[in-house]
Motif scaffolding. Structure first.
Motif, PDB file in Angstrom:
ATOM      1  N   VAL A   1      29.269 142.543  77.048  1.00  6.75           N
ATOM      2  CA  VAL A   1      28.840 141.818  75.848  1.00  6.75           C
ATOM      3  C   VAL A   1      27.388 142.202  75.620  1.00  6.75           C
ATOM      4  N   THR A   2      27.072 142.690  74.435  1.00  2.26           N
ATOM      5  CA  THR A   2      25.676 143.031  74.177  1.00  2.26           C
ATOM      6  C   THR A   2      25.114 142.203  73.026  1.00  2.26           C
TER       7      THR A   2
ATOM      8  N   HIS B   1      25.268 151.752  73.754  1.00  2.54           N
ATOM      9  CA  HIS B   1      26.352 151.575  74.740  1.00  2.54           C
ATOM     10  C   HIS B   1      27.560 152.439  74.373  1.00  2.54           C
ATOM     11  N   GLU B   2      27.958 152.398  73.099  1.00  2.00           N
ATOM     12  CA  GLU B   2      29.146 153.196  72.757  1.00  2.00           C
ATOM     13  C   GLU B   2      28.852 154.688  72.778  1.00  2.00           C
TER      14      GLU B   2
ATOM     15  N   LYS C   1      35.012 148.773  76.392  1.00  2.00           N
ATOM     16  CA  LYS C   1      35.312 147.336  76.293  1.00  2.00           C
ATOM     17  C   LYS C   1      34.009 146.613  76.022  1.00  2.00           C
ATOM     18  N   LEU C   2      33.683 146.485  74.728  1.00  2.00           N
ATOM     19  CA  LEU C   2      32.335 146.095  74.319  1.00  2.00           C
ATOM     20  C   LEU C   2      32.394 145.138  73.138  1.00  2.00           C
ATOM     21  N   ILE C   3      31.652 144.049  73.239  1.00  2.00           N
ATOM     22  CA  ILE C   3      31.516 143.117  72.114  1.00  2.00           C
ATOM     23  C   ILE C   3      30.062 143.102  71.668  1.00  2.00           C
ATOM     24  N   HIS C   4      29.833 143.361  70.378  1.00  2.00           N
ATOM     25  CA  HIS C   4      28.491 143.256  69.793  1.00  2.00           C
ATOM     26  C   HIS C   4      28.335 141.844  69.231  1.00  2.00           C
ATOM     27  N   MET C   5      27.896 140.915  70.057  1.00  2.00           N
ATOM     28  CA  MET C   5      27.891 139.508  69.612  1.00  2.00           C
ATOM     29  C   MET C   5      26.888 139.236  68.491  1.00  2.00           C
ATOM     30  N   HIS C   6      25.855 140.066  68.352  1.00  2.00           N
ATOM     31  CA  HIS C   6      24.871 139.891  67.270  1.00  2.00           C
ATOM     32  C   HIS C   6      25.022 140.936  66.160  1.00  2.00           C
ATOM     33  N   GLY C   7      26.182 141.592  66.106  1.00  2.00           N
ATOM     34  CA  GLY C   7      26.438 142.539  65.026  1.00  2.00           C
ATOM     35  C   GLY C   7      25.957 143.951  65.345  1.00  2.00           C
ATOM     36  N   GLU C   8      26.024 144.824  64.309  1.00  2.00           N
ATOM     37  CA  GLU C   8      25.742 146.242  64.501  1.00  2.00           C
ATOM     38  C   GLU C   8      24.912 146.780  63.341  1.00  2.00           C
TER      39      GLU C   8
ATOM     40  N   VAL D   1      29.477 141.558  81.854  1.00  2.00           N
ATOM     41  CA  VAL D   1      28.087 141.996  81.812  1.00  2.00           C
ATOM     42  C   VAL D   1      27.499 141.614  80.452  1.00  2.00           C
ATOM     43  N   LEU D   2      26.289 141.074  80.466  1.00  2.00           N
ATOM     44  CA  LEU D   2      25.560 140.783  79.225  1.00  2.00           C
ATOM     45  C   LEU D   2      24.313 141.657  79.190  1.00  2.00           C
ATOM     46  N   THR D   3      24.083 142.352  78.065  1.00  2.00           N
ATOM     47  CA  THR D   3      22.841 143.122  77.960  1.00  2.00           C
ATOM     48  C   THR D   3      22.001 142.630  76.786  1.00  2.00           C
TER      49      THR D   3
END
Ligand code: APR
Length: 234
Positions: free
Chosen positions: A93-94, A101-102, A108-115, A12-14
């Motif tokens: 993947v967000t 989300h968290e 099971k989450l990837i912050h592809m653009h950081g936090e 899933v991509l958000t």
């Protein structure tokens, strides 16, 4: 399109659209301005070099807004519950730098653009959970140097986090779902084609058709808080 529980491997991509109903502004729905700023003035490495105080101020405000005002909505909650109950492989993947989300329970989450709630010292390369303000004088809690701390955000022109892992998972999945993203920014905008190249089904849930709309097998228009709970139920 089959029911989601019949798939064995879902990615899933958000994007900003999933957090819009939590009160966080999306990037491209206000004459191209993000909270009154041009993206190039606050979200590029060049902007940070040119005017670090402006960039810090902008992200300090975003961070405080996130901590004090935003709560996860029904779409975040539906994804977290789905992950908990789904028997197959799952990855979220967000592109969002918020932590909704968290907070809703996604694991099971990837912050592809950081936090937004993390800071990064470019001197010693450590990252830290960060709730306070960042300034040009902020010292690093690890190496003690000042002037090297920046928001842990992937700016335009920088390489997203964990992109190899994401691409591997896209090639393995049998369903790719894109939620609340306009399809303006690569590499995320190209994920649908990656997933399709190995035969995955592809579903888009968005308020309006995205730029890459034609690549999706099924595209449904509506609000995330309506559509996500409807599709992500077991
Ligand atoms: N429900 C579903 N979709 C929505 C909702 C909603 N309530 N509200 C808005 N949308 C959709 C809009 O129709 C739009 O297509 O969300 C999308 C938001 O698009 P953008 O503002 O372009 O945000 P996004 O696609 O996440 O941007 C990608 O660009 O600025 C960079 O790094 C930043 O991660 C960001 C990336």
């Amino acid at each position: 399109m089959r029911e989601l529980q019949t798939y064995s491997n879902i990615v899933v991509l958000t994007g900003a659209g999933i957090s819009a109903e939590s009160g966080l502004k999306t990037f491209r729905d206000n004459d191209g301005l993000w909270e009154g700023h041009r993206v190039e003035d606050v979200a590029t490495p060049e902007a940070f070099l040119r005017s670090p105080a402006t960039v810090h101020r902008f992200y300090n405000m975003r961070r405080q807004q996130l901590i004090k005002e935003a709560e996860p909505n029904a779409a975040h909650a539906a994804l977290a519950k789905f992950e908990e109950q789904f028997q197959g492989q799952y990855l979220l993947v967000t592109q969002n730098v918020d932590d909704l989300h968290e907070r809703a329970g996604s694991k099971k989450l990837i912050h592809m653009h950081g936090e937004l709630r993390k800071a990064w010292c470019t001197c010693c390369d450590e990252t830290f959970t960060w709730e306070k303000e960042l300034t040009t004088e902020t010292g690093c809690p690890s190496c003690d140097q000042s002037g090297y701390m920046r928001p842990n955000i992937v700016w335009f022109g920088e390489i997203p986090y964990q992109i190899d892992e994401i691409q591997t998972r896209l090639l393995e999945c049998d369903l790719f779902v894109s939620i609340g993203t306009s399809g303006n920014v690569y590499p995320a905008a190209g994920f649908v084609q990656f997933a399709r190249s190995t035969g995955a089904d592809t579903l888009e849930l968005n308020l309006e058709p995205s730029l890459g709309n034609q690549h999706f097998l099924v595209s449904v228009q509506g609000k995330a808080t309506d559509l996500v709970p409807q599709y992500f139920k077991l």
